[in-house]
Write an enzyme that holds these catalytic residues in place. Sequence first.
Site, PDB file in Angstrom:
ATOM      1  N   LYS B 359       1.409  70.599  26.643  1.00  0.00           N
ATOM      2  CA  LYS B 359      -0.021  70.270  26.711  1.00  0.00           C
ATOM      3  C   LYS B 359      -0.496  70.216  28.159  1.00  0.00           C
ATOM      4  O   LYS B 359      -1.653  70.470  28.461  1.00  0.00           O
ATOM      5  CB  LYS B 359      -0.288  68.930  26.028  1.00  0.00           C
ATOM      6  N   GLU B 362      -1.100  73.716  28.915  1.00  0.00           N
ATOM      7  CA  GLU B 362      -2.265  74.194  28.167  1.00  0.00           C
ATOM      8  C   GLU B 362      -3.570  73.814  28.861  1.00  0.00           C
ATOM      9  O   GLU B 362      -4.483  74.629  29.006  1.00  0.00           O
ATOM     10  CB  GLU B 362      -2.243  73.617  26.751  1.00  0.00           C
ATOM     11  N   GLU B 367      -8.575  79.831  30.276  1.00  0.00           N
ATOM     12  CA  GLU B 367      -9.586  79.819  29.215  1.00  0.00           C
ATOM     13  C   GLU B 367     -10.225  78.452  29.046  1.00  0.00           C
ATOM     14  O   GLU B 367     -11.300  78.336  28.470  1.00  0.00           O
ATOM     15  CB  GLU B 367      -8.973  80.185  27.849  1.00  0.00           C
TER      16      GLU B 367
END
Lengths: 175, 682
Positions: B359, B362, B367
């Site tokens: 995470k 991420e 994006e």
Amino acid sequence: MENTLLDEVFIEANVKTRQFEKVIEIVEKYKFQKSRLITILQEVQEEYRYLPQEVLTFLATALDMPVAEIYGVATFYAHFSLEAKGKYVIKVCNGTACHVKGSMKLVNALFKKLKLNENKHTTDDMMFTLETVSCLGACGLAPVMVVNESIYGQVGDKKVNEIIDSIIEAEGGAK
Amino acid sequence: MDNQKYITIDGIKLPIENERNVLELVRKADIEMPTFCYHSELSVYGACRLCVADIEGMGIQTTCSTPPRDGMIVSTNTAEVRQIRKVNLELLLANHDISCPTCARSNNCKLQDLTRRLGITKSRFKKTDKVHPVDRKSRSIIHDPNKCVLCGDCVRVCKEIQTVGAIDFVQRGSNTTVGPAYGKSLADVECVYCGQCVRACPVGALTPRPETEEVWKAIHDKTKTVVVQVAPAVRVAIGEEFGLEPGTVSTGQMVAAMKRIGFDQIYDTSFAADLTVIEEATEFITRKLKGEKLPQFTSCCPAWVKFTEQYYPELLGNLSTCKSPQQMFGSLAKEILPAILKIRKEDLVVVSVMPCTAKKFEAKRDEFYKDEMADVDHVLSTEGLSKMIAEMGIQFAKLAPESFDLPLGFKTGAGVLFGNSGGVSEAVLRFAYEKLTGETLSKVDFKMVRGKEGIRIADLELGKVKLKLAVVHSLANARQICEEIKIGNSEYDLIEVMACPGGCVNGGAQPVSFDPDYLEKRTKGIYSCDKQLQLHKSQENPYVKEVYQQVLGEVGGHKAHELLHTHFTGRQRIKNQTINIRNTQHPKIEVCVCVGTNCYNKGAHKILKKMMKYVSENKLEDRVGFEGHEDMVDVKATFCFECCERGPVVRINNKIIEHADYAKAKEVLDQEIFVYGELMEK
């Protein structure tokens, strides 16, 4: 004669193409089997005289295995080299018998002659690489030195200089 | 006739029942045999030499690698065995930098624990003086080889459980280390950041990257409003750091502690999970009814997403386009909270507390930045939050429970289930059932998706629609499913994948537990969280409904897409590598053939071989270079243009040929040569 240098570049490029074609042939020959990794690495090393990083990455893809695993195998065996080696690989035996007969003196003489040291094993012109090995099984000839395929026994200071000089001469003189 | 076989361990006679090795039987005799390298789910390695015992007739053996035999007599505590075990541990200590007070794992280190247990008060061996650099480059995991005891647990987890193999042993003998190939950082290789290596590491050699200092800084900054979201799996594990049993649901204490730390608003990632359910289930129902892009894979797990991008780019279209709950929360928070909290967007800091090392990675993906601002600013691990609580000296277990803030702290049980393997499927089913049958679902438990098996398959009928679901955890199992799909052997409609065995409750950023049943306990904790809540279906969450009415509009609509959905592209496994086959210095025409995994499998090497042959046989190297040899056609093999789903890919100068074959590539090359020839003549 001005094309000589360019021709050399050209020849080198063709050699590289052939080498890479060979890599593809090797993996095809062993049918992309992971279990043949060591054999494949041996044959690839024969082509390049070492294992270039990008070729190992290519092998990882071709054999469908992680690069880390191939790298692990390549660093485990002393036989494999990850650094480019010189045209002439000199192996000085440092087994018990050779050690007693002064193999370290021989190594030091070579360090001096080829401007190498413990951390630098290959000459800048990529002509010589110096390695020590444990026992070549020719203890009667101690200290023993092998240059590529040729074996030299009872090598002293004078003899070692002669051997190296003759190679340099054969290669077109000292640079 | 009695066929039962027996073994005697320290005078206790035990029946042998399918145990794979003597060690399992020793543990059955209630003896906690010390080991570093034995994990029942991994292959037997026999490296740490601590589980030694004297077996009559066999001498001193490692019990982990000895299969039990009838009549075996095992002594685990002879003078010789104790001596050997102690020396082996001392040797391990000699290889370790013993920087305990400053180590992230000093509270739950197996090496410390065993040193204490075996009564070793000093290591007699001289320390090795090699200092290895610490790899801090990755966003997720810090690797400190100086603390490594070479048990190989991380290597085997990565290879066997996850089939990634980003790390392996390097060198040999006293020079052995563990790491990625060529001394690279974890940031630059195929590591998917699942953190299972962190979980397996008995010492502090692999730890989650801490972000506590960044969070403290934001909290201390008076101009900032710091909101935090907490993932479902955190609440059933954080108590372990404060002496509570694994699986203890300590939501209330956790929220109270975070309020004391100084977070301004405390929200629940489960709220965003409810949103995910609605978006993802709607997407799934649409695909199912149209018969498009099936099976649909879940996309909540960032390690699984990176895995697919690297290894199965052709399946990226099957991934749900939904962002993970963490990222849905982030983009929604940045969109609506400034108005609700009456602050400027620049002053809003979104922190998340996650059971997961991936995470952290991420949150930093391109994006998930909007106007150069991250949707989620900082990601704390479960153990990171516990360290902040500990630093403040908060007596966690004594705290009076408090509740999450509204609106983003309100969730249904469905949202909490995301912490368990099978949870996403169950939550989606609770939505899809009502959607497809038009009936109200009264029994909300879908027990067929629960359980421990690595691949669980459920067939069910909702109204007129037949569904086949697969619930998969660990990436080795995911790989197996992907391979089935590739050869066309799959009839699944929906596949849930979580990279960690057991799901997020067993994530890489959770506290490391040595309780043999910790996973079952945490899993149970999540299910009891669901039971304790009044609402169990995401579609019933009143605040989710409100968000749709006021902000998002229609489910799956334009605004929802902008905030809650994303896209995926193929990704290089290894960064920046090119094989300069010809190594021409200034080629006029450059032919690059991708030999990345996907293109390779589609025959890229054959194209490469033919192109090389074509170029050298026709002397194209110099035909193009009218004026001299330096202008030549160069052929290169490169790794990955990151458009693997359209492979094999060949690039000739700036022309990218997708789905390439030799004929196409040759045609483009001939054109380029022709164009170049024209130019030269002018």
